[in-house]
Design an enzyme around this catalytic site. Structure first.
Site, PDB file in Angstrom:
ATOM      1  N   GLN A  47      68.070  16.181  -2.321  1.00 35.76           N
ATOM      2  CA  GLN A  47      68.227  16.892  -3.589  1.00 35.76           C
ATOM      3  C   GLN A  47      68.123  18.381  -3.327  1.00 35.76           C
ATOM      4  O   GLN A  47      67.309  18.819  -2.518  1.00 35.76           O
ATOM      5  CB  GLN A  47      67.124  16.443  -4.561  1.00 35.76           C
ATOM      6  CG  GLN A  47      67.150  17.098  -5.923  1.00 35.76           C
ATOM      7  CD  GLN A  47      66.079  16.530  -6.848  1.00 35.76           C
ATOM      8  OE1 GLN A  47      65.905  15.327  -6.938  1.00 35.76           O
ATOM      9  NE2 GLN A  47      65.371  17.416  -7.532  1.00 35.76           N
ATOM     10  N   HIS A  63      52.577  23.523  -6.070  1.00 37.09           N
ATOM     11  CA  HIS A  63      53.070  22.217  -6.480  1.00 37.09           C
ATOM     12  C   HIS A  63      53.241  21.265  -5.296  1.00 37.09           C
ATOM     13  O   HIS A  63      53.461  21.700  -4.170  1.00 37.09           O
ATOM     14  CB  HIS A  63      54.436  22.360  -7.163  1.00 37.09           C
ATOM     15  CG  HIS A  63      54.414  23.231  -8.368  1.00 37.09           C
ATOM     16  ND1 HIS A  63      55.492  23.997  -8.745  1.00 37.09           N
ATOM     17  CD2 HIS A  63      53.462  23.461  -9.295  1.00 37.09           C
ATOM     18  CE1 HIS A  63      55.203  24.659  -9.849  1.00 37.09           C
ATOM     19  NE2 HIS A  63      53.970  24.363 -10.205  1.00 37.09           N
ATOM     20  N   LYS A  73      60.112  20.452   1.841  1.00 34.71           N
ATOM     21  CA  LYS A  73      61.023  21.426   1.230  1.00 34.71           C
ATOM     22  C   LYS A  73      61.531  22.411   2.280  1.00 34.71           C
ATOM     23  O   LYS A  73      60.798  22.789   3.193  1.00 34.71           O
ATOM     24  CB  LYS A  73      60.299  22.226   0.140  1.00 34.71           C
ATOM     25  CG  LYS A  73      59.792  21.376  -1.000  1.00 34.71           C
ATOM     26  CD  LYS A  73      59.018  22.207  -2.019  1.00 34.71           C
ATOM     27  CE  LYS A  73      58.506  21.332  -3.153  1.00 34.71           C
ATOM     28  NZ  LYS A  73      57.737  22.111  -4.133  1.00 34.71           N
ATOM     29  N   TYR A 133      66.092  25.420  -2.932  1.00 38.18           N
ATOM     30  CA  TYR A 133      65.385  24.645  -1.918  1.00 38.18           C
ATOM     31  C   TYR A 133      65.863  23.212  -1.895  1.00 38.18           C
ATOM     32  O   TYR A 133      66.210  22.631  -2.911  1.00 38.18           O
ATOM     33  CB  TYR A 133      63.867  24.734  -2.069  1.00 38.18           C
ATOM     34  CG  TYR A 133      63.303  24.347  -3.398  1.00 38.18           C
ATOM     35  CD1 TYR A 133      62.747  23.085  -3.600  1.00 38.18           C
ATOM     36  CD2 TYR A 133      63.287  25.251  -4.455  1.00 38.18           C
ATOM     37  CE1 TYR A 133      62.195  22.736  -4.824  1.00 38.18           C
ATOM     38  CE2 TYR A 133      62.741  24.909  -5.678  1.00 38.18           C
ATOM     39  CZ  TYR A 133      62.198  23.655  -5.859  1.00 38.18           C
ATOM     40  OH  TYR A 133      61.665  23.308  -7.062  1.00 38.18           O
ATOM     41  N   ASP A 171      50.902  25.646 -14.965  1.00 35.77           N
ATOM     42  CA  ASP A 171      50.327  26.189 -13.725  1.00 35.77           C
ATOM     43  C   ASP A 171      49.012  26.917 -13.957  1.00 35.77           C
ATOM     44  O   ASP A 171      48.191  27.017 -13.045  1.00 35.77           O
ATOM     45  CB  ASP A 171      51.328  27.115 -13.033  1.00 35.77           C
ATOM     46  CG  ASP A 171      52.481  26.359 -12.383  1.00 35.77           C
ATOM     47  OD1 ASP A 171      52.439  25.112 -12.340  1.00 35.77           O
ATOM     48  OD2 ASP A 171      53.427  27.021 -11.923  1.00 35.77           O
TER      49      ASP A 171
END
Length: 190
Positions: A47, A63, A73, A133, A171
């Site tokens: 993805q 995260h 990532k 990313y 966050d």
């Protein structure tokens, strides 16, 4: 040829692809699977994600996703600049709670690889910053986890001084590492 440099947390790798330029601009191979795999980035990416942050000082993170949806990532900047960070959250790791970071810019084409077992976040350094990313697992809301970006025990130097930070409501209320039950164990596969 792309240059690969492990950071202070050696699993976190800075990759800088070569740009071939002339008066028209440049060309760069931003990802070549066999080359990246040979240099410690063997994730099978499934993805691609992109974010836009309008203002400098925007913090996104820290995260991660829990297994079986853990995400490695490969992060790069399409416009602007960020300070990109990975935090080791693998229980039993000799570097648990330590962080590594790098400045990534659109002009330089730098990339940061963040492996499984590391929380990820970044702070924008320029207006209109676009970040792209690759991830090796699809997004799964139920697997979302996070750690407070300003956790004093981690003590990340976000390189922005005392300026105001812009965060999502989510966050702002993430737990500190000492209150985080990490789903990752050092040496275990995801």
């Amino acid at each position: 040829m792309t240059a690969f440099t492990p950071l202070s947390l050696p699993e976190v790798i800075l990759a800088i692809p070569v740009r071939h330029g002339d008066a028209r601009g440049y060309f760069s191979e931003t990802y070549v699977q066999p080359l990246y795999a040979a240099n410690g980035i063997a994730a099978h990416f499934v993805q691609d994600n992109e974010s836009l942050s309008a203002l400098p000082g925007t913090v996104r993170g820290l995260h991660l996703q829990a297994p079986p949806f853990a995400q490695a990532k490969l992060v790069r900047v399409l416009a602007g600049a960020i300070f990109d960070v990975a935090v080791d959250v693998r229980k039993g790791s000799p570097t648990y709670g330590s962080w590594a970071g790098a400045r990534l810019t659109a002009e330089g084409g730098e990339q940061l690889f963040v492996p499984h077992g590391f929380a990820h976040g970044f702070c924008t350094l320029a207006p209109g910053t676009r970040v792209a990313y690759k991830v090796d697992a699809v997004y799964d809301r139920a697997s979302e986890r996070g750690i407070l970006w300003s956790d004093p025990d981690i003590a990340i130097d976000w390189t922005l001084g005392d300026g105001e930070k812009i965060l999502s409501d989510k966050d702002k209320v993430l737990p500190c590492l000492k209150d985080f039950d990490s789903p990752f164990v050092y040496g275990a596969a995801c």
